[in-house]
Write a protein that holds these residues in place. Sequence first.
Motif, mmCIF file in Angstrom:
data_model
loop_
_atom_site.group_PDB
_atom_site.id
_atom_site.type_symbol
_atom_site.label_atom_id
_atom_site.label_comp_id
_atom_site.label_asym_id
_atom_site.label_seq_id
_atom_site.Cartn_x
_atom_site.Cartn_y
_atom_site.Cartn_z
ATOM 1 N N LEU A 151 0.827 -1.206 0.000
ATOM 2 C CA LEU A 151 0.000 0.000 0.000
ATOM 3 C C LEU A 151 0.865 1.261 0.000
ATOM 4 O O LEU A 151 0.443 2.317 -0.479
ATOM 5 N N ASN A 152 2.065 1.124 0.563
ATOM 6 C CA ASN A 152 2.952 2.294 0.633
ATOM 7 C C ASN A 152 3.634 2.627 -0.696
ATOM 8 O O ASN A 152 4.184 3.716 -0.844
ATOM 9 N N ASP A 153 3.622 1.661 -1.619
ATOM 10 C CA ASP A 153 4.237 1.941 -2.921
ATOM 11 C C ASP A 153 3.259 2.790 -3.738
ATOM 12 O O ASP A 153 2.214 2.304 -4.177
ATOM 13 N N LYS A 154 3.637 4.022 -3.951
ATOM 14 C CA LYS A 154 2.713 4.948 -4.635
ATOM 15 C C LYS A 154 2.396 4.518 -6.060
ATOM 16 O O LYS A 154 1.373 4.891 -6.627
ATOM 17 N N GLU A 155 3.310 3.751 -6.692
ATOM 18 C CA GLU A 155 3.065 3.326 -8.072
ATOM 19 C C GLU A 155 2.040 2.196 -8.191
ATOM 20 O O GLU A 155 1.488 1.970 -9.254
ATOM 21 N N VAL A 156 1.856 1.475 -7.088
ATOM 22 C CA VAL A 156 0.834 0.425 -7.111
ATOM 23 C C VAL A 156 -0.538 1.079 -7.187
ATOM 24 O O VAL A 156 -0.874 1.922 -6.358
ATOM 25 N N ASN A 157 -1.312 0.734 -8.242
ATOM 26 C CA ASN A 157 -2.654 1.319 -8.336
ATOM 27 C C ASN A 157 -3.773 0.300 -8.136
ATOM 28 O O ASN A 157 -4.938 0.652 -8.105
ATOM 29 N N VAL A 158 -3.393 -0.973 -8.032
ATOM 30 C CA VAL A 158 -4.397 -2.045 -7.904
ATOM 31 C C VAL A 158 -3.966 -3.062 -6.866
ATOM 32 O O VAL A 158 -2.815 -3.504 -6.876
#
Lengths: 336, 336, 336, 336
Positions: free
Chosen positions: A61-68
């Motif tokens: 969740l902390n990885d800003k690039e993860v969108n899904v």
Amino acid sequence: MNKNIVGIIGLGRIGKLHFDNIINYQGVEIRYVFDAFATDLNDYLKDYPNVKVVKDYEEILNDKEVNVVFVCTPTTTHSEIIIKAANAGKNIFCEKPISFSEEETLSAYEAVEKANVKFQIGFNRRFDKNFMDAKKAILDNKIGELHILNITSRDPEPPNLDYVKKSGGIFMDMSIHDFDMIRFISSSDVEEVYVNGAALVNPDIAKVDDIDTALISLKLKNKAIGSIDNSRQAVYGYDQRLEAFGNLGKVNVKNNLQDNICIANSDSVMSAKPQWFFLERYKEAYILETKLFFEAVSNNKETCPNFLDGIKAQKIAKAAKASLISGKPEIVENVD
Amino acid sequence: MNKNIVGIIGLGRIGKLHFDNIINYQGVEIRYVFDAFATDLNDYLKDYPNVKVVKDYEEILNDKEVNVVFVCTPTTTHSEIIIKAANAGKNIFCEKPISFSEEETLSAYEAVEKANVKFQIGFNRRFDKNFMDAKKAILDNKIGELHILNITSRDPEPPNLDYVKKSGGIFMDMSIHDFDMIRFISSSDVEEVYVNGAALVNPDIAKVDDIDTALISLKLKNKAIGSIDNSRQAVYGYDQRLEAFGNLGKVNVKNNLQDNICIANSDSVMSAKPQWFFLERYKEAYILETKLFFEAVSNNKETCPNFLDGIKAQKIAKAAKASLISGKPEIVENVD
Amino acid sequence: MNKNIVGIIGLGRIGKLHFDNIINYQGVEIRYVFDAFATDLNDYLKDYPNVKVVKDYEEILNDKEVNVVFVCTPTTTHSEIIIKAANAGKNIFCEKPISFSEEETLSAYEAVEKANVKFQIGFNRRFDKNFMDAKKAILDNKIGELHILNITSRDPEPPNLDYVKKSGGIFMDMSIHDFDMIRFISSSDVEEVYVNGAALVNPDIAKVDDIDTALISLKLKNKAIGSIDNSRQAVYGYDQRLEAFGNLGKVNVKNNLQDNICIANSDSVMSAKPQWFFLERYKEAYILETKLFFEAVSNNKETCPNFLDGIKAQKIAKAAKASLISGKPEIVENVD
Amino acid sequence: MNKNIVGIIGLGRIGKLHFDNIINYQGVEIRYVFDAFATDLNDYLKDYPNVKVVKDYEEILNDKEVNVVFVCTPTTTHSEIIIKAANAGKNIFCEKPISFSEEETLSAYEAVEKANVKFQIGFNRRFDKNFMDAKKAILDNKIGELHILNITSRDPEPPNLDYVKKSGGIFMDMSIHDFDMIRFISSSDVEEVYVNGAALVNPDIAKVDDIDTALISLKLKNKAIGSIDNSRQAVYGYDQRLEAFGNLGKVNVKNNLQDNICIANSDSVMSAKPQWFFLERYKEAYILETKLFFEAVSNNKETCPNFLDGIKAQKIAKAAKASLISGKPEIVENVD
């Protein structure tokens, strides 16, 4: 079209199923997987060196690039994960049911609504070609006004008692797919439910306050009559059929068989049994549901089935449980 | 083997059906027919100069050589005729239902018991090859212990409102065959009934306090779950199917089709519709039921289905009606 | 309409079949039966005191009131009986084939033509509802122009060798029905035949110069391609199917099954086998063929199939036999 | 297990099909593609930057790391490519037919034998689950000794005349699959062929010395009788069925349908048409054939079907062509 960067939370049977399906999608990158129980993920992931296994799903969740994120953990953890993921602005694909608790479900719903992220619930059967074609036939007025909608939905073999205890009961665990299918095919909500059920396959199931066989009678908002025929054990295989009957005709969905051959001898004429279980029967549906989910995310379109569809199926399950206890028909709470 | 001398009381559609079937049986002589309404019997009987038309059915009862009467009059007259026929020592084949009144039914039952005559009720479907073979499969343990028994029973077209008004209601007129079929196939009595029904085909039917569409949920004495799916209008033809599901498998009865050809073109693949209605579908069953009735009479064997079978189906119909009114499951009275 | 007074010449299996069917027809009286071999006719006829057994079939021909004879004797006697019956002015229903000899067949044909009596040949399959419906579909242009016509025609069990020896060979005894069916369904004559056949069921059949398995390839006058697939032994029952394929689609006739039930268990899904043999499969067809024959006689209409149909099937059988011997395609002689 | 380094020679419809299937296989790297006609490969390959497009296929053969080539070019170029690839020590997957010329085929065969490389021919239907299950049933003695083997194989729509001209004729282009299927299912070679065929779909096909409709009669080495029913145009879809009939029963393969729903109305009962064409029908088979090919290459096992299977099918096609011209049965040359 930007790439979808995905984290899969929960890598049990269903999490792996989604992993295998989406790993080769164009425009999708699985960056993380998390599983609280798995010990052997290295072997499973040996061909995917770029996929990172994390010990805490919050890393994802902390990885800003993860969108899904895909939520494939045990049901009791869903609402907490959904809330955190929504707060982190992630689009969510969540396995059914949303939760066993109405309060938790509503909290999760509020978080998703507030964060305005995409949410799709894993009612995979809506993406089966047969059921889609049946729905299309009804929308195309091939059967006229719907009068009766019968669903046969029987598993090939019962789960073990440990699973049953944690399952939330047959209505929340198994029939919930059929409740959604009733709504999907009829394009109508359900108003009242009556359950005629018993533990006939395995009497021990009664001891954990559950049943394994049920005939569920439903009154639909559009005045149609519904029925769901559930069993935890159809020895001939996964029995997934449906019949929609109206004033101009009927449409019925038959089982997919293991093959299309037929053997005749001096004793009888034999054809193949239905495909054994959901992994075979809904293989293509599982692919299509995630394809369409990513399409909705990428193009900012509505997901379907959405959070409300998940809630509504849960409300029918709740009324069914009440009916089993009271021995009478019970009203389904309306939400909108 | 002595000749059976027969009088047919009531020569409407079903009376004529039996006439045509039994007129050529070896060892059967139709000596009399009576019909209170018919005016054209001479034409119908022109090839049978030895058959006598009487103006009062008591003439038939007074002929000591007559040993069998067929009761094919309107239901309201059944009990009176049964009582008189039994008192006259005649063996009786009576169309279903026995009567609309429990008191009348019981009086008739007492008369038949007291006179010790044979009595068979016209549940013709018990003599259909498909249903007999399905029952045999169950008795041969092909499906193990019965868990679920589903009957689909839909007429091709609704009767007119005048008929409906006099019919005794859908449960007594139409579902009664299915109540008997539930008992026949399951070899069990019914303990509780819940009806989910409405007038969906023709709303005017609601005005005469009846319905035309129903999903009937049943609890059987042997713990199995039953359902009956009724509609007064299946536009594709008489829909007469059944599925018995158990712990070792299932057996299902499919419709008989109008023919066994199949046409494929660039639009679709088409097969024949089910046989149109009961005269075609149960043609052979109507023959067999009377053949076996005469065999029972001639050889002093038990008839089947007998008077009690008629009463039991009527008791289920009564509970179904009560459930429709109360909106709740209702207990079926036990008789033995 | 005058009564038809009938004499049945030959009361073996097929003679009795016709006897049982027509005995109850309105307007038909069986006055005589003759059988050169039967010794037990009294028992068979005990319920029919008015039917006279004669020792010489000419007695039948001499009764001026007799207007119809059924020729159900062994094939070798057909032509003589036909000629005498025609000379006596009787209308004739004759079992297939007309004879094993072309000369005899033609003599019989001339006698029938000269006497101008009705003649119908017992190609019973033309009266089967499935095949009639298939032909109607073609005439109604459901499949467009016919390109391929495939017939599957397999008996459930082979006849004994004694029967085979006297049968005239598989083409004259068994395939002749299929040759007629090719002509009936295609509304076309056959121009050339090639046989690919062998004695695979029973090698002893080869010793009597016959075969039991054949794939017959036919060129039709209307340019369509035909095939007939024959076997003397289909252990799963009488296999009587057909597929007509054209430029707009296809129609196929499936087997009639022994019942319409289906049993599923953990091993397989089983449905019924085809009806066992011709007595069951063509029961209704045998009735219809004689009903229509009597209609033609009573109303002075054309019979169908007629003598020429019998001759044409025989000519195809002759060419088939020649092809089996030569190993090449053979031309069918045209007659008109 | 070493990685397989692959070059695909010919990237038309079938080349792309294989490309899409194998691109995601574990242990397979497509390093090169070549197509003499393609102009748009960049777009097709945009997601695969590591795949190199070459202008001369010899570049592929010159890369020592390449161990596998797929030959998917027009048939006339097959033998040359096979020979060069074999000489370069590459394992070969080649589309059917091997060539239109016997000399070329034999030269290619010798090169492959001499180089001792793996060779698999693209008879994809052998890998269809239905046909594999049918063959297994026969090997498991479910039908006993094979007597008759019928194949129905009809394309949904005819190719254009330009294609037909270059196709090598219907037997080499279309029936060749069926010739292989006859051999596969029967486990036997073919000894004699007779063709009953014509240009019924499109008379212009006759002008280019070809036909579009055929009934092919075959004599098998194991004494069984075979038939192949071909048409270039089945308007209801790709018709791919088979029936193997023996002394203990039969097994038949039915079509796969587009879905498993059924609609009944007042006119008829409609089910889906067969899957439209080979891409849908044999989707899984195309995957399996290349999976097993790579398995054979990686584990140094025999490929199947191999070069000889390709030659034998070609020999049957040659005899079929001869039969069409001579109008007589023709002997198939034996090779071993």
